[in-house]
Write a protein that holds these residues in place. Structure first.
Motif, PDB file in Angstrom:
ATOM      1  N   UNK A 138       0.784  -1.233   0.000  1.00 53.84           N
ATOM      2  CA  UNK A 138       0.000   0.000   0.000  1.00 53.84           C
ATOM      3  C   UNK A 138       0.812   1.278   0.000  1.00 53.84           C
ATOM      4  N   UNK A 139       2.162   1.193  -0.057  1.00 43.46           N
ATOM      5  CA  UNK A 139       2.997   2.387  -0.008  1.00 43.46           C
ATOM      6  C   UNK A 139       3.516   2.714  -1.391  1.00 43.46           C
ATOM      7  N   UNK A 140       3.004   3.767  -2.023  1.00 43.41           N
ATOM      8  CA  UNK A 140       3.485   4.133  -3.362  1.00 43.41           C
ATOM      9  C   UNK A 140       4.890   4.703  -3.310  1.00 43.41           C
ATOM     10  N   UNK A 141       5.557   4.723  -4.454  1.00 41.94           N
ATOM     11  CA  UNK A 141       6.945   5.173  -4.512  1.00 41.94           C
ATOM     12  C   UNK A 141       7.078   6.636  -4.102  1.00 41.94           C
ATOM     13  N   UNK A 142       6.026   7.442  -4.332  1.00 39.69           N
ATOM     14  CA  UNK A 142       6.094   8.846  -3.925  1.00 39.69           C
ATOM     15  C   UNK A 142       6.316   8.978  -2.415  1.00 39.69           C
TER      16      UNK A 142
ATOM     17  N   UNK B 175       0.095   3.509   7.760  1.00 43.59           N
ATOM     18  CA  UNK B 175       0.001   2.168   8.320  1.00 43.59           C
ATOM     19  C   UNK B 175      -1.019   2.072   9.450  1.00 43.59           C
ATOM     20  N   UNK B 176      -1.260   3.183  10.157  1.00 42.52           N
ATOM     21  CA  UNK B 176      -2.266   3.161  11.213  1.00 42.52           C
ATOM     22  C   UNK B 176      -3.663   2.864  10.675  1.00 42.52           C
ATOM     23  N   UNK B 177      -3.875   3.138   9.384  1.00 47.02           N
ATOM     24  CA  UNK B 177      -5.176   2.840   8.773  1.00 47.02           C
ATOM     25  C   UNK B 177      -5.054   1.718   7.742  1.00 47.02           C
TER      26      UNK B 177
ATOM     27  N   UNK C   7       4.985   9.822   7.640  1.00 47.91           N
ATOM     28  CA  UNK C   7       3.948   9.586   6.634  1.00 47.91           C
ATOM     29  C   UNK C   7       3.634   8.102   6.511  1.00 47.91           C
ATOM     30  N   UNK C   8       4.676   7.273   6.560  1.00 46.85           N
ATOM     31  CA  UNK C   8       4.452   5.825   6.524  1.00 46.85           C
ATOM     32  C   UNK C   8       3.657   5.381   7.745  1.00 46.85           C
ATOM     33  N   UNK C   9       4.047   5.880   8.924  1.00 48.53           N
ATOM     34  CA  UNK C   9       3.305   5.531  10.149  1.00 48.53           C
ATOM     35  C   UNK C   9       1.852   5.976  10.049  1.00 48.53           C
TER      36      UNK C   9
ATOM     37  N   UNK D 164       6.075   6.365  15.970  1.00 47.66           N
ATOM     38  CA  UNK D 164       4.706   6.197  16.479  1.00 47.66           C
ATOM     39  C   UNK D 164       4.584   6.735  17.898  1.00 47.66           C
ATOM     40  N   UNK D 165       5.572   6.445  18.729  1.00 49.02           N
ATOM     41  CA  UNK D 165       5.528   6.916  20.113  1.00 49.02           C
ATOM     42  C   UNK D 165       5.767   8.426  20.206  1.00 49.02           C
ATOM     43  N   UNK D 166       6.745   8.925  19.465  1.00 44.91           N
ATOM     44  CA  UNK D 166       7.120  10.333  19.565  1.00 44.91           C
ATOM     45  C   UNK D 166       6.020  11.259  19.057  1.00 44.91           C
ATOM     46  N   UNK D 167       5.333  10.824  18.001  1.00 40.34           N
ATOM     47  CA  UNK D 167       4.324  11.682  17.387  1.00 40.34           C
ATOM     48  C   UNK D 167       2.902  11.180  17.635  1.00 40.34           C
ATOM     49  N   UNK D 168       2.696  10.520  18.773  1.00 39.68           N
ATOM     50  CA  UNK D 168       1.379   9.933  19.054  1.00 39.68           C
ATOM     51  C   UNK D 168       0.264  10.973  18.990  1.00 39.68           C
ATOM     52  N   UNK D 169       0.482  12.150  19.575  1.00 43.43           N
ATOM     53  CA  UNK D 169      -0.562  13.188  19.582  1.00 43.43           C
ATOM     54  C   UNK D 169      -0.865  13.670  18.166  1.00 43.43           C
ATOM     55  N   UNK D 170       0.186  13.939  17.396  1.00 47.85           N
ATOM     56  CA  UNK D 170      -0.014  14.447  16.047  1.00 47.85           C
ATOM     57  C   UNK D 170      -0.658  13.388  15.147  1.00 47.85           C
ATOM     58  N   UNK D 171      -0.249  12.152  15.306  1.00 53.45           N
ATOM     59  CA  UNK D 171      -0.836  11.072  14.514  1.00 53.45           C
ATOM     60  C   UNK D 171      -2.311  10.880  14.855  1.00 53.45           C
TER      61      UNK D 171
END
Length: 550
Positions: free
Chosen positions: A176-180, A198-200, A193-195, A221-228
């Motif tokens: 599901x991850x395009x080359x872009x 992948x969360x969805x 962006x990958x995280x 995932x841990x560092x940006x939990x709020x933003x994600x």
């Protein structure tokens, strides 16, 4: 051979040959020597008169890449029939132990040989983990390699970039991850962006050659939990991430908000083993499992728990070595049906004309340097990889990668050499006028794998100059070693430290070696060591860290 119709147990049975000597003789004579009798190398070495393994060994000497470089350069410039009779389709580019890159020629036969090894591997993985079909296989986290055109017109790229176009050798997966996304220049933004995606995403297999890559994903995932959580709740991608417009448009179009899922992210991340809470259908992690990467695997115990793990194929751009066939172990069965293999006992690795053993002559518990002969034009090629024989599958050796020969170190694929360390340190010391009595770069595994540079200085400068000294060495190492630069930029390799030792420390170590019976003329303290305990023989009087990007 259609591996899709063969069970995992049948593939294992074929992998563990009861007669590796016959399999190897067939691979050498029928698939390598006979087809290349008419090329320049084949004529020069009398391939037409070779009818046995011993004939081949008598006609061709063990060689390094530099012995082939001149002929390969002719091929790069478009000359045909040099090392192989069939056309060269393209070249893999890989970093070498010198400043010059290595070009590995690809023929259709060589690609076929590797592809069949991939199919054998993935056939066993799918057979052992049938539930992986219920979700996506995440097999790559970056694709930064740009194709080049050789002077002779053939395309050149990294091996990973080439195989990524074919699903890494497994066409049955879903990616599901395009080359872009994989080409986002900023490493932090790419992982974020990958995280975010992948969360969805329903994931069944997480794969990366370096376990440090998987570890990095969970750190993001841990560092940006709020933003994600906010991104998943409202949709799209945070404006704080420096990504290309087409990447942002891709995420906005496909991920338009999922408040119910967003509310579960922090709970999952705070669980003892967040991976199984984030992706309930996760069946397997695939990555290197060699002893050199053990520190990263240990750090993955927390996010992954008891999730099954399988080693990836032991391989290099030059060829396949071993095919793993079970979970939880390092290495696999020697790929006796893929190439022709010889082995130098590690204690003879530095000899000019070392003795070699065949696959059926190896002994469990011993270490050997791998010598490859392939359908791509490398004959009796000392690849420089040291493997350990941990047993046998039927009569086929089970081997695991240990390390590179010589004074090298590779915590996460950076393949750092003693020469690169020496050049980086000496250039930096000269430019900053720092006088050194001795230095050694040593691996450190905690709190996150990185290197420490032990230094004995004529005069210890101030703290600011020490920090600059360390930062410049970090940058110079990246300049001399693109893999080190890549691993540092992606933060899969931690920032180095500088450990200053008292004056007289290196002389004391040398004296202890002399007292232990080593000739004074033979005492040489390396600029680089793979031994994490080597530094324990020194007192450290000052410690400096550097968190500057490489």
């Amino acid at each position: 051979m259609n591996n899709k119709a063969i069970s995992a147990n049948e593939l294992r049975a074929r992998l563990g040959s009861a007669d590796p000597a016959s399999a190897q003789r067939e691979a050498l004579l029928r698939r390598i020597v006979r087809p290349n009798e008419g090329c320049e190398f084949g004529r020069r070495h009398g391939f037409a008169a070779i009818h046995s393994v011993s004939d081949f060994q008598a006609a061709v000497r063990v060689s390094r890449y530099e012995d082939f470089r001149q002929d390969i350069q002719r091929m790069v410039h478009g000359e045909a029939g040099v090392l192989v009779s069939e056309p060269v389709r393209r070249f893999f580019i890989t970093s070498g132990s010198t400043a010059l890159p290595k070009y590995i020629p690809l023929t259709s036969s060589f690609i076929r040989d590797k592809w069949q090894a991939f199919q054998t591997y993935w056939g066993m993985v799918r057979g052992d983990h049938p539930e992986m079909a219920r979700g996506h296989l995440i097999a790559n986290f970056s694709d930064g390699s740009q194709e080049q055109t050789a002077p002779g017109g053939a395309l050149c790229s990294s091996e990973s970039s080439f195989w990524n176009a074919f699903g890494g050798g497994d066409r049955t997966g879903s990616y599901p991850l395009p080359r872009e996304i994989l080409k986002i220049a900023d490493a932090e933004a790419r992982y974020y962006t990958i995280a975010r995606i992948l969360l969805e995403t329903e994931i069944s297999v997480l794969m990366a050659l370096n376990p440090s890559t998987i570890l990095r994903l969970f750190e993001i995932l841990q560092r940006y939990a709020d933003l994600l959580e906010e991104d998943v709740k409202r949709g799209g991608l945070s404006a704080a991430m420096p990504v290309e417009p087409q990447v942002r448009q891709y995420v906005v179009a496909r991920y338009q908000g999922n408040p119910a899922l967003a509310g579960k992210i922090k709970t999952a991340l705070s669980a003892p083993h967040p991976a199984i809470h984030l992706w309930p259908n996760l069946q397997l992690m695939i990555c290197w499992r060699s002893p050199m990467v053990r520190p990263y695997l240990d750090l993955l115990d927390h996010p992954l728990g008891d999730l099954p793990q399988r080693d990836y194929i032991t391989m290099a751009s030059e060829g396949i070595i071993a095919i793993p066939y079970e979970d939880g172990v390092s290495g696999g069965a020697l790929a006796v049906n893929t190439h022709f293999y010889e082995f130098i006992p590690e204690e003879f690795a530095d000899q000019e004309d070392p003795p070699t053993l065949l696959a059926h002559e190896l002994h469990a518990g011993k270490n050997y340097v791998v010598v490859l002969t392939t359908s791509g034009g490398l004959y009796r090629y000392n690849i420089g990889d040291v493997v350990h024989v941990r047993g046998f599958l039927n009569a086929t050796p089970l081997v695991e990668f240990l390390h590179r020969t010589g004074h090298t170190s590779s915590l996460t694929g950076e393949k750092l050499t003693e020469d690169q360390v020496a050049r980086a340190v000496r250039e930096t010391a000269l430019s900053l006028r720092v006088e050194l009595r001795g230095f050694t770069m040593c691996p450190v595994f905690r709190p996150f794998p990185h290197y420490a540079l032990l230094t004995e200085m004529e005069t210890v400068p101030g703290h600011d100059l020490l920090r600059r000294f360390l930062a410049d060495i970090d940058r110079n190492l990246g300049r001399h070693n693109v893999e080190y630069q890549s691993k540092r930029s992606s933060q899969r390799l931690g920032a180095p430290e500088l450990w200053v030792v008292p004056q007289g420390s290196y002389a004391a170590v040398q004296q202890r070696k002399v007292e232990a019976g080593v000739s004074d003329a033979q005492v040489k303290l390396s600029c680089l060591t793979r031994d994490p305990r080597w530094c324990e023989q020194f007192e450290v009087i000052e410690q400096v860290s550097c968190e500057l990007a490489a």
